[in-house]
Design a protein around this motif. Structure first.
Motif, PDB file in Angstrom:
ATOM      1  N   SER A  71       1.830  -4.126   3.857  1.00  0.00           N
ATOM      2  CA  SER A  71       0.906  -5.025   4.690  1.00  0.00           C
ATOM      3  C   SER A  71       0.023  -3.553   5.265  1.00  0.00           C
ATOM      4  O   SER A  71      -0.203  -4.039   6.174  1.00  0.00           O
ATOM      5  N   GLY A  72       0.208  -2.757   4.961  1.00  0.00           N
ATOM      6  CA  GLY A  72      -0.437  -1.546   5.248  1.00  0.00           C
ATOM      7  C   GLY A  72      -0.193  -1.096   6.767  1.00  0.00           C
ATOM      8  O   GLY A  72       0.998  -1.780   7.364  1.00  0.00           O
ATOM      9  N   VAL A  73      -1.224  -0.395   7.507  1.00  0.00           N
ATOM     10  CA  VAL A  73      -0.595  -0.019   8.846  1.00  0.00           C
ATOM     11  C   VAL A  73      -1.492  -0.991   9.824  1.00  0.00           C
ATOM     12  O   VAL A  73      -1.878  -1.710  10.294  1.00  0.00           O
ATOM     13  N   LEU A 243       9.998  -9.760   4.176  1.00  0.00           N
ATOM     14  CA  LEU A 243       9.254  -8.728   3.366  1.00  0.00           C
ATOM     15  C   LEU A 243       7.512  -9.556   3.013  1.00  0.00           C
ATOM     16  O   LEU A 243       7.664  -9.704   2.784  1.00  0.00           O
ATOM     17  N   PRO A 244       7.529  -8.088   3.337  1.00  0.00           N
ATOM     18  CA  PRO A 244       5.720  -8.073   2.759  1.00  0.00           C
ATOM     19  C   PRO A 244       5.690  -8.367   1.416  1.00  0.00           C
ATOM     20  O   PRO A 244       6.531  -7.984   0.705  1.00  0.00           O
ATOM     21  N   PRO A 245       4.727  -9.226   1.161  1.00  0.00           N
ATOM     22  CA  PRO A 245       4.360  -9.521  -0.220  1.00  0.00           C
ATOM     23  C   PRO A 245       4.301  -8.463  -1.373  1.00  0.00           C
ATOM     24  O   PRO A 245       3.271  -6.963  -0.294  1.00  0.00           O
ATOM     25  N   GLY A 246       4.658  -8.216  -2.036  1.00  0.00           N
ATOM     26  CA  GLY A 246       4.717  -6.714  -2.974  1.00  0.00           C
ATOM     27  C   GLY A 246       5.178  -5.333  -2.039  1.00  0.00           C
ATOM     28  O   GLY A 246       5.302  -4.467  -2.611  1.00  0.00           O
TER      29      GLY A 246
END
Length: 286
Positions: A71-73, A243-246
């Motif tokens: 998801s990055g920042v 949990l974010p994808p990947g």
């Protein structure tokens, strides 16, 4: 003398069978502790305020600064990643309260009064931990509502989410037995509070609760991935759908099988520390 002995035999309560007596006595002690908590509402209020502050501070202060793989920042992405860790921290920090309560009962001589009654020895500790579990459940409900207000959401079905909270409460109950052992091992409630918190900080921060473990040095990654606290956090994230994808799952058995690992860790902690606490209780009141 014989008539006096007969009178004593009639008046004295007869203990029931082992399991029945233990369950009943534990519930009686739990009720006593819940009544005591309800008469001191500041205990519950202060127990709720601290985790609420953690939710608000971590969400808005660190939300836009920490990168989460997948998801990055992102403040929203970090908030969903964070909440399972805050929930787990909240249920485990109740350990200090459990230890302080038992130490206070020891200090005031209440344990000696319980010992004079025909009750199961382990019921005093079991009742206390059950009462703490009820208080922790209340705190967790309030905390979840606050989390929803600041933007946290779940993305799985009702029973999956319920299972996540059940694992969190099981971890909290397991850790309350550690608090019970600490409370029986110190002389004052103040020492029990300090002793109940000092080891929790490294346990909770050297974990995947607040940052991904892959951001840590390699030796800390191993500790974090095998940390029972991390297993429950990871399991809760999976069951909540947070949990974010990947998201890269660490190549460690507890992280690959977090639900099973969480249950096994919690049950093991209960078995070990309940045994030690009951043994300590018997020697302390012998």
């Amino acid at each position: 003398m014989s008539s006096t002995a007969e009178a004593v035999k009639v008046v004295a309560p007869r203990p029931r069978g082992g399991i029945v007596q233990s369950v009943n006595d534990s519930l009686v002690v739990a009720r006593r502790n819940l009544i005591r908590m309800s008469r001191i509402p500041e205990m519950i209020i202060f127990g709720i305020i601290q985790p609420v502050m953690f939710v608000v501070l971590f969400s808005y202060v660190f939300g836009g600064s920490i990168s989460v793989p997948g998801s990055g920042v992102s403040a929203e992405g970090y908030r969903e990643f964070l909440m399972a860790g805050i929930f787990a921290q909240t249920v485990t920090f109740a350990t200090a309260g459990a230890g302080a309560g038992i130490a206070d009962d020891m200090h005031k001589g209440l344990i000696d009064r319980f010992r004079s009654l025909p009750m199961a020895r382990g019921a005093v500790l079991t009742g206390r931990t059950l009462a703490d579990l009820v208080q922790t459940t209340l705190t967790l409900v309030v905390l979840a509502l606050v989390a929803l207000l600041v933007g946290w959401r779940t993305h799985e079905g009702f029973f999956s989410v319920l299972g996540g909270f059940a694992l969190l409460l099981l971890l909290g109950y397991a850790f309350s037995w550690i608090g019970a052992l600490i409370g029986l091992s110190v002389r004052t409630p103040e020492a029990a509070t300090s002793g109940g918190l000092i080891w929790l900080f490294p346990l909770t921060f050297v974990s995947n609760a607040f940052v991904p473990s892959e951001n840590m040095p390699s030796f800390l990654q191993t500790i974090a991935n095998w940390n029972p606290f991390s297993a429950t956090v990871q399991a809760a994230r999976e069951l909540f759908g947070n949990l974010p994808p990947g998201y890269p799952v660490p190549d460690a058995w507890p992280m690959q099988n977090p639900v099973l690992a969480s249950v096994l860790w919690s049950v093991l902690i209960v078995v070990v520390f309940r045994t030690l606490a009951v043994r300590k209780y018997r020697s302390a009141t012998a």
